[in-house]
Write an enzyme that holds these catalytic residues in place. Structure first.
Site, PDB file in Angstrom:
ATOM      1  N   CYS A 312       0.876  -1.186   0.000  1.00 49.19           N
ATOM      2  CA  CYS A 312       0.000   0.000   0.000  1.00 49.19           C
ATOM      3  C   CYS A 312       0.910   1.232   0.000  1.00 49.19           C
ATOM      4  O   CYS A 312       1.070   1.895   1.026  1.00 49.19           O
ATOM      5  CB  CYS A 312      -0.918   0.008   1.218  1.00 49.19           C
ATOM      6  SG  CYS A 312      -1.819  -1.532   1.497  1.00 49.19           S
ATOM      7  N   ALA A 313       1.507   1.535  -1.123  1.00 53.18           N
ATOM      8  CA  ALA A 313       2.676   2.412  -1.160  1.00 53.18           C
ATOM      9  C   ALA A 313       2.370   3.905  -1.096  1.00 53.18           C
ATOM     10  O   ALA A 313       3.227   4.686  -0.685  1.00 53.18           O
ATOM     11  CB  ALA A 313       3.502   2.133  -2.417  1.00 53.18           C
ATOM     12  N   GLY A 314       1.187   4.341  -1.525  1.00 60.50           N
ATOM     13  CA  GLY A 314       0.926   5.769  -1.599  1.00 60.50           C
ATOM     14  C   GLY A 314       0.986   6.457  -0.247  1.00 60.50           C
ATOM     15  O   GLY A 314       0.585   5.860   0.758  1.00 60.50           O
ATOM     16  N   PRO A 315       1.537   7.690  -0.195  1.00 62.70           N
ATOM     17  CA  PRO A 315       2.082   8.490  -1.301  1.00 62.70           C
ATOM     18  C   PRO A 315       3.547   8.244  -1.620  1.00 62.70           C
ATOM     19  O   PRO A 315       4.115   8.921  -2.464  1.00 62.70           O
ATOM     20  CB  PRO A 315       1.884   9.923  -0.799  1.00 62.70           C
ATOM     21  CG  PRO A 315       2.020   9.814   0.689  1.00 62.70           C
ATOM     22  CD  PRO A 315       1.435   8.480   1.061  1.00 62.70           C
ATOM     23  N   GLY A 316       4.219   7.302  -0.922  1.00 60.99           N
ATOM     24  CA  GLY A 316       5.536   6.888  -1.373  1.00 60.99           C
ATOM     25  C   GLY A 316       6.708   7.210  -0.476  1.00 60.99           C
ATOM     26  O   GLY A 316       7.847   6.873  -0.829  1.00 60.99           O
ATOM     27  N   LYS A 318       7.621   6.006   2.650  1.00 61.90           N
ATOM     28  CA  LYS A 318       8.278   4.795   3.164  1.00 61.90           C
ATOM     29  C   LYS A 318       8.895   4.008   2.017  1.00 61.90           C
ATOM     30  O   LYS A 318       9.987   3.432   2.158  1.00 61.90           O
ATOM     31  CB  LYS A 318       7.278   3.939   3.931  1.00 61.90           C
ATOM     32  CG  LYS A 318       6.772   4.550   5.232  1.00 61.90           C
ATOM     33  CD  LYS A 318       5.882   3.569   5.972  1.00 61.90           C
ATOM     34  CE  LYS A 318       5.274   4.190   7.218  1.00 61.90           C
ATOM     35  NZ  LYS A 318       4.272   5.248   6.884  1.00 61.90           N
ATOM     36  N   GLU A 337      -0.004   0.493  -5.436  1.00 60.52           N
ATOM     37  CA  GLU A 337      -0.996   1.445  -4.929  1.00 60.52           C
ATOM     38  C   GLU A 337      -2.265   1.292  -5.753  1.00 60.52           C
ATOM     39  O   GLU A 337      -2.237   1.378  -6.981  1.00 60.52           O
ATOM     40  CB  GLU A 337      -0.450   2.872  -5.019  1.00 60.52           C
ATOM     41  CG  GLU A 337      -1.440   3.957  -4.671  1.00 60.52           C
ATOM     42  CD  GLU A 337      -2.095   3.760  -3.307  1.00 60.52           C
ATOM     43  OE1 GLU A 337      -3.347   3.799  -3.250  1.00 60.52           O
ATOM     44  OE2 GLU A 337      -1.366   3.557  -2.319  1.00 60.52           O
ATOM     45  N   ASP A 362      -5.146  -3.951  -6.770  1.00 58.61           N
ATOM     46  CA  ASP A 362      -5.837  -4.108  -5.496  1.00 58.61           C
ATOM     47  C   ASP A 362      -4.943  -4.929  -4.573  1.00 58.61           C
ATOM     48  O   ASP A 362      -4.634  -6.093  -4.855  1.00 58.61           O
ATOM     49  CB  ASP A 362      -7.173  -4.815  -5.722  1.00 58.61           C
ATOM     50  CG  ASP A 362      -7.971  -5.003  -4.434  1.00 58.61           C
ATOM     51  OD1 ASP A 362      -7.432  -4.734  -3.339  1.00 58.61           O
ATOM     52  OD2 ASP A 362      -9.132  -5.438  -4.527  1.00 58.61           O
ATOM     53  N   CYS A 432      -1.053   4.278  10.841  1.00 58.28           N
ATOM     54  CA  CYS A 432      -0.912   5.577  11.500  1.00 58.28           C
ATOM     55  C   CYS A 432      -2.105   5.789  12.422  1.00 58.28           C
ATOM     56  O   CYS A 432      -2.850   6.758  12.312  1.00 58.28           O
ATOM     57  CB  CYS A 432      -0.808   6.712  10.479  1.00 58.28           C
ATOM     58  SG  CYS A 432      -0.277   8.266  11.236  1.00 58.28           S
TER      59      CYS A 432
END
Length: 506
Positions: A312-316, A318, A337, A362, A432
């Site tokens: 789940c990379a967005g916004p990038g 990490k 993403e 997905d 988070c």
């Protein structure tokens, strides 16, 4: 008053790095400064009205509008504090409005309500002279609403002044404990309950943190203070010391991060103007987020260690730090993403790196790879209760009723991460949010149901990155659960666990 920079003591870690607190410049002694009134306040009003009526986000609206209006320097600082400060304290200001008006807040027109909140923030929490705060709020009401609204604004603001701080506090103290905290610190009651449960849960798990009412109140207060800017120097692209020198050239104070060997804490300014940020060598990233990305990339792993996945990379942010660390060891990162818009943000974040492939799928159905991925990061979508300092409007939009839907998605993502990870590989689950339903309870449930994952000790891994005595107020970490807190670590309330992928039943 904002907290001081985390005090950095000279120390070393297993890599032999030295972390020495950098000298800081003296803060400005300016007092009672007044902005270019109508232009700046009108712009802030427009942003806050969009946040209130269209569910926009201030961090997406304010910076480009300031740029287009050619508002910079102290005027931009005034606009930023007025915008975010009003949002952070909105619940408290609404309560004050009801103490001073015959009309309930729910009956007030949204433009009028926004102007009242702005006026109260200037009166109670900014160094704006009383006459300026009242008069400019009245003028704004005349300009944006009507003459009648201007009279109500004048009456409410002067009524708040007449009540005074002592009387307002007396009325707060007459409320129940939860209602008092909810009004004073502008947090819905269900979020306060979630924080209380999270503090208690992590103390039970062995975290070296207080979990009493004073700690809860300190957490709520920390959410209402503007955070310092955190920068990350991406390894292999720029050294942290070089980045610090460039920040100081822009006449900003800078200190080393207490949580990240790649991080800096900056007093102010616009980091988007730094060349290193523009070209992708560095970025704005919370120091807690940096620590989690570092753990994901640096935890010792046996066997092959070349194919990594950020599910789940967005916004990038990490992704980029992981990739920079992995690049030095020949690792390739697949950054997934589901949102095309956020996938483009990931592409921009990793533009300076040549070992990242961005895909848009997905995450709950991400395809398997022959041999599996060696490391899989799941930075799962969540309630965002850990980032209310940076996104204050989220506290008024999040709903307790959505928790089951969110945790169901988180469980599917964690399950898929374990599916595509190779045996002997590493899965990192992060959110988070400190809410137990999204963190400890969810992880324990998924691992028990599946039987193919084992929690790893975190303290040893963290010690490889940072000397323990540099952590503020103790480690604040249970053996197998990392939970950061704004009031203890000066970071977002990030949560993370490291999971070893095993054969089922082993």
């Amino acid at each position: 008053m904002r907290q001081k920079y985390p005090q950095k003591r000279q120390s070393s870690n297993s890599r032999g790095n030295r972390y020495v607190k950098r000298p800081q410049r003296k803060a400005s002694n300016s007092t009672q400064w007044q902005a270019q009134t109508d232009r700046v306040r009108t712009l802030v009003y427009q942003v806050l009205l969009a946040v209130e009526t269209r569910e926009s986000y201030a961090n997406l609206l304010l910076p480009p509008r300031l740029t287009r209006a050619q508002i910079g320097g102290r005027d931009a600082g005034f606009a930023t504090e007025l915008t975010y400060g009003t949002l952070r304290c909105q619940g408290y200001y609404d309560w004050i409005i009801e103490q001073c008006s015959s009309r309930p807040v729910a009956a007030l027109e949204k433009p009028l309500l926004v102007i009242l909140r702005m006026g109260l923030h200037q009166l109670l929490n900014m160094r704006v002279p009383t006459h300026a705060a009242v008069n400019e709020s009245v003028n704004l009401a005349k300009q944006e609403v009507n003459q009648g609204a201007a009279g109500l604004v004048n009456g409410v603001l002067r009524g708040a002044l007449r009540l005074g701080e002592d009387e307002l506090q007396r009325r707060l103290n007459s409320l129940s404990p939860t209602a008092r905290l909810a009004r004073r610190y502008s947090h819905p009651a269900w979020i306060i309950a979630a924080y209380r449960a999270a503090l208690s849960e992590h103390q039970k798990l062995g975290a070296e943190i207080p979990a009493d009412d004073a700690s809860l109140e300190a957490l709520l207060a920390a959410n209402n203070r503007p955070p310092y800017i955190n920068l990350v120097a991406r390894p292999g692209l720029i050294e942290r010391e070089d980045l610090a020198d460039r920040v100081e050239e822009s006449e900003q104070d800078v200190a080393y991060s207490t949580l990240s060997p790649w991080g800096l804490i900056v007093s102010g300014g616009d980091p988007a103007d730094l060349e290193a940020v523009i070209n992708g060598q560095a970025a704005v990233e919370d120091q807690g987020s940096q620590l989690i990305a570092g753990l994901a990339a640096e935890y010792p792993l046996s066997g092959r260690d070349k194919i990594w996945l950020d599910l789940c990379a967005g916004p990038g942010g990490k992704t980029a730090l992981m990739a920079a660390l992995g690049r030095e060891r020949g690792a390739k990162v697949f950054a997934n993403e589901i949102s095309p818009h956020r996938a483009k943000l990931v592409e921009d974040s990793v533009k300076a790196l040549d070992n990242v492939e961005v895909v848009c799928k997905d995450g709950t159905d991400f395809p398997s790879r022959e041999g599996g991925f060696d490391r899989v990061l799941v930075d799962a979508p969540c309630t965002g209760l850990g980032a209310l300092r940076r996104h204050p409007e989220s506290r008024y939009r999040s709903r307790n009723e959505t928790i089951p839907e969110i945790t169901a998605l988180q469980a599917r993502l964690l399950g898929r991460a374990l599916d595509v990870c190779r045996e002997g590989g590493l899965v990192i689950y992060a959110t988070c949010s400190p809410h137990p339903a999204e963190t400890t309870f969810l992880v324990e449930r998924v691992l028990k149901e599946r039987g193919d994952g084992q929690l790893l000790d975190l303290k040893v891994a963290i010690g490889q990155l940072i000397a323990a005595d540099t952590w503020p107020s103790g480690l604040g970490c249970a053996d197998k659960y990392l939970q950061l807190w704004p009031h203890i670590h000066s970071s977002d309330a990030m949560f993370a666990v490291l999971i070893a992928k095993n054969r089922k039943g082993v």
